[in-house]
Design an enzyme around this catalytic site. Structure first.
Site, PDB file in Angstrom:
ATOM      1  N   TYR A  59       0.829  -1.213   0.000  1.00 16.85           N
ATOM      2  CA  TYR A  59       0.000   0.000   0.000  1.00 16.85           C
ATOM      3  C   TYR A  59       0.864   1.264   0.000  1.00 16.85           C
ATOM      4  O   TYR A  59       0.475   2.291  -0.550  1.00 16.85           O
ATOM      5  CB  TYR A  59      -0.905  -0.013   1.247  1.00 16.85           C
ATOM      6  CG  TYR A  59      -2.000   1.004   1.231  1.00 16.85           C
ATOM      7  CD1 TYR A  59      -3.225   0.726   0.614  1.00 16.85           C
ATOM      8  CD2 TYR A  59      -1.844   2.251   1.833  1.00 16.85           C
ATOM      9  CE1 TYR A  59      -4.250   1.663   0.606  1.00 16.85           C
ATOM     10  CE2 TYR A  59      -2.845   3.197   1.820  1.00 16.85           C
ATOM     11  CZ  TYR A  59      -4.045   2.891   1.200  1.00 16.85           C
ATOM     12  OH  TYR A  59      -5.046   3.833   1.182  1.00 16.85           O
ATOM     13  N   GLU A  60       2.033   1.180   0.609  1.00 16.78           N
ATOM     14  CA  GLU A  60       2.915   2.346   0.731  1.00 16.78           C
ATOM     15  C   GLU A  60       3.806   2.558  -0.496  1.00 16.78           C
ATOM     16  O   GLU A  60       4.533   3.558  -0.580  1.00 16.78           O
ATOM     17  CB  GLU A  60       3.817   2.197   1.969  1.00 16.78           C
ATOM     18  CG  GLU A  60       3.130   2.494   3.301  1.00 16.78           C
ATOM     19  CD  GLU A  60       2.139   1.432   3.748  1.00 16.78           C
ATOM     20  OE1 GLU A  60       2.393   0.248   3.512  1.00 16.78           O
ATOM     21  OE2 GLU A  60       1.091   1.807   4.297  1.00 16.78           O
ATOM     22  N   VAL A  83       0.952  -9.326  -2.543  1.00 10.82           N
ATOM     23  CA  VAL A  83      -0.363  -9.179  -1.928  1.00 10.82           C
ATOM     24  C   VAL A  83      -1.115 -10.494  -2.165  1.00 10.82           C
ATOM     25  O   VAL A  83      -1.306 -10.903  -3.307  1.00 10.82           O
ATOM     26  CB  VAL A  83      -1.145  -7.989  -2.520  1.00 10.82           C
ATOM     27  CG1 VAL A  83      -2.349  -7.674  -1.646  1.00 10.82           C
ATOM     28  CG2 VAL A  83      -0.254  -6.757  -2.648  1.00 10.82           C
ATOM     29  N   ILE A  84      -1.484 -11.133  -1.068  1.00 11.12           N
ATOM     30  CA  ILE A  84      -2.057 -12.476  -1.165  1.00 11.12           C
ATOM     31  C   ILE A  84      -3.504 -12.448  -0.677  1.00 11.12           C
ATOM     32  O   ILE A  84      -3.772 -12.106   0.476  1.00 11.12           O
ATOM     33  CB  ILE A  84      -1.203 -13.464  -0.348  1.00 11.12           C
ATOM     34  CG1 ILE A  84       0.245 -13.452  -0.896  1.00 11.12           C
ATOM     35  CG2 ILE A  84      -1.798 -14.870  -0.418  1.00 11.12           C
ATOM     36  CD1 ILE A  84       1.242 -14.179  -0.022  1.00 11.12           C
ATOM     37  N   THR A  88      -5.799 -11.721   3.167  1.00 13.72           N
ATOM     38  CA  THR A  88      -6.022 -10.276   3.163  1.00 13.72           C
ATOM     39  C   THR A  88      -7.492  -9.938   2.966  1.00 13.72           C
ATOM     40  O   THR A  88      -8.012 -10.073   1.858  1.00 13.72           O
ATOM     41  CB  THR A  88      -5.246  -9.595   2.013  1.00 13.72           C
ATOM     42  OG1 THR A  88      -3.970 -10.177   1.926  1.00 13.72           O
ATOM     43  CG2 THR A  88      -5.124  -8.118   2.243  1.00 13.72           C
ATOM     44  N   HIS A  90      -8.626  -6.977   2.983  1.00 14.57           N
ATOM     45  CA  HIS A  90      -8.678  -5.773   2.140  1.00 14.57           C
ATOM     46  C   HIS A  90      -7.744  -5.894   0.931  1.00 14.57           C
ATOM     47  O   HIS A  90      -7.128  -4.930   0.493  1.00 14.57           O
ATOM     48  CB  HIS A  90      -8.413  -4.518   2.956  1.00 14.57           C
ATOM     49  CG  HIS A  90      -7.148  -4.539   3.764  1.00 14.57           C
ATOM     50  ND1 HIS A  90      -6.865  -5.494   4.703  1.00 14.57           N
ATOM     51  CD2 HIS A  90      -6.085  -3.708   3.767  1.00 14.57           C
ATOM     52  CE1 HIS A  90      -5.696  -5.241   5.246  1.00 14.57           C
ATOM     53  NE2 HIS A  90      -5.189  -4.169   4.685  1.00 14.57           N
ATOM     54  N   ARG A 128       5.797 -17.900  -8.001  1.00 16.90           N
ATOM     55  CA  ARG A 128       6.227 -16.761  -8.848  1.00 16.90           C
ATOM     56  C   ARG A 128       7.423 -16.011  -8.263  1.00 16.90           C
ATOM     57  O   ARG A 128       7.859 -15.020  -8.834  1.00 16.90           O
ATOM     58  CB  ARG A 128       5.050 -15.809  -9.030  1.00 16.90           C
ATOM     59  CG  ARG A 128       3.992 -16.436  -9.911  1.00 16.90           C
ATOM     60  CD  ARG A 128       2.664 -15.749  -9.829  1.00 16.90           C
ATOM     61  NE  ARG A 128       1.617 -16.704 -10.210  1.00 16.90           N
ATOM     62  CZ  ARG A 128       0.347 -16.438 -10.309  1.00 16.90           C
ATOM     63  NH1 ARG A 128      -0.074 -15.226 -10.066  1.00 16.90           N
ATOM     64  NH2 ARG A 128      -0.513 -17.360 -10.660  1.00 16.90           N
TER      65      ARG A 128
HETATM   66  N1  INI Z   1       0.594  -5.531   2.401  1.00 15.26           N
HETATM   67  C1  INI Z   1       1.180  -6.297   1.466  1.00 15.26           C
HETATM   68  O1  INI Z   1       2.181  -5.879   0.851  1.00 15.26           O
HETATM   69  N2  INI Z   1       0.675  -7.518   1.172  1.00 15.26           N
HETATM   70  C2  INI Z   1      -0.427  -8.036   1.825  1.00 15.26           C
HETATM   71  O2  INI Z   1      -0.847  -9.181   1.509  1.00 15.26           O
HETATM   72  C3  INI Z   1      -1.015  -7.252   2.841  1.00 15.26           C
HETATM   73  N3  INI Z   1      -2.132  -7.768   3.618  1.00 15.26           N
HETATM   74  O3  INI Z   1      -2.326  -8.991   3.654  1.00 15.26           O
HETATM   75  O4  INI Z   1      -2.848  -7.001   4.259  1.00 15.26           O
HETATM   76  C4  INI Z   1      -0.494  -5.975   3.118  1.00 15.26           C
HETATM   77  N4  INI Z   1      -1.050  -5.175   4.044  1.00 15.26           N
HETATM   78  C5  INI Z   1      -0.395  -4.018   4.589  1.00 15.26           C
HETATM   79  C6  INI Z   1      -0.579  -2.777   3.736  1.00 15.26           C
HETATM   80  O5  INI Z   1       0.213  -2.853   2.572  1.00 15.26           O
HETATM   81  C7  INI Z   1      -0.172  -1.532   4.508  1.00 15.26           C
HETATM   82  O6  INI Z   1       1.183  -1.624   4.877  1.00 15.26           O
HETATM   83  C8  INI Z   1      -1.015  -1.293   5.763  1.00 15.26           C
HETATM   84  O7  INI Z   1      -2.400  -1.353   5.452  1.00 15.26           O
HETATM   85  C9  INI Z   1      -0.707   0.094   6.376  1.00 15.26           C
HETATM   86  O8  INI Z   1      -1.045   1.146   5.459  1.00 15.26           O
END
Ligand code: INI
Length: 158
Positions: A59-60, A83-84, A88, A90, A128
Site C-alpha cells: 500500500y505504501e 499481496v495475497i 487479506t 482488504h 512466482r
Molecule cells: N501488504 C502487502 O504488501 N501484502 C499483503 O498481503 C497485505 N495484507 O495482507 O494485508 C499488506 N497489508 C499491509 C498494507 O500494505 C499496509 O502496509 C497497511 O495497510 C498500512 O497502510
C-alpha cells in the site's frame, strides 16, 4: 513499404535503478529482490547505481515511487511486493493502491515496473518468486532495462 521494428536492448551499463520493496510477506519479497538484483547484475548494472528503499507494505509503494520519480535522477523504478488474497480481507484495496504506480510512470515519463505479486494463495506467490513459475523480480528488472533502452531510442530519434 519498409517497416522498422524498434525494441529495447538489455545492456544495463550506466543505468540508475531504484527498487521499492515491501516488507509485508517478506519471505516472498526477499526472493523477488534476490531475483531482481540477479537480473540487474547479469545485465551490467553497477551495484553503485542501485538503491533499495524498504516500505512496510504494498500500500505504501506508490508514495515512495512518486517521491523518487519527482527527483528525475533515476533511469527506472522497480516496485516489488506480494499481496495475497487468502490472507487479506482488504486485498482489493492494497492491490489496487499498489497498481497506481502505472499512473506515476506515465506522469513522469519514467519506467516504473510492477513487480508486485497479486495472488489468491501463498503457494501461487511462492511459485512466482523463484520456484515453479520463474521469478517476477528477475522479470521486473529485465523489463526495466528493456524499457529504459527503448525510451532512450525514442529520445534519440530512432
Ligand atoms: N501488504 C502487502 O504488501 N501484502 C499483503 O498481503 C497485505 N495484507 O495482507 O494485508 C499488506 N497489508 C499491509 C498494507 O500494505 C499496509 O502496509 C497497511 O495497510 C498500512 O497502510
Amino acid at each position: 513499404m519498409s517497416k522498422k521494428e524498434i525494441r529495447g536492448d538489455l545492456d544495463g551499463k550506466g543505468m540508475k535503478i531504484s527498487i521499492v520493496v515491501a516488507r509485508f510477506n517478506e519471505f516472498i519479497t526477499d526472493n523477488l529482490l534476490k531475483g531482481c538484483l540477479e537480473s540487474l547484475e547479469m545485465h551490467g548494472v553497477s551495484a553503485n547505481d542501485i538503491k533499495i528503499y524498504r516500505v512496510p507494505g504494498a500500500y505504501e509503494i506508490p508514495l515512495v515511487v512518486e517521491k523518487l520519480a519527482i527527483q528525475k535522477n533515476q533511469s527506472a523504478i522497480i516496485a516489488l511486493g506480494a499481496v495475497i488474497r487468502g490472507s487479506t480481507a482488504h486485498f482489493d484495496y492494497v492491490a489496487g493502491e499498489s497498481a497506481k504506480i502505472g499512473n506515476i510512470s506515465q506522469k513522469y515519463l519514467i519506467p516504473v515496473i510492477f513487480g508486485v505479486l497479486t495472488t489468491d494463495t501463498i503457494e501461487q506467490a511462492i511459485e512466482r518468486a523463484g520456484t515453479k513459475a520463474g521469478n517476477k523480480g528477475f522479470e521486473a528488472a529485465t523489463t526495466a532495462i528493456e524499457m529504459i533502452s527503448l525510451l532512450k531510442k525514442i529520445d534519440d530519434g530512432i
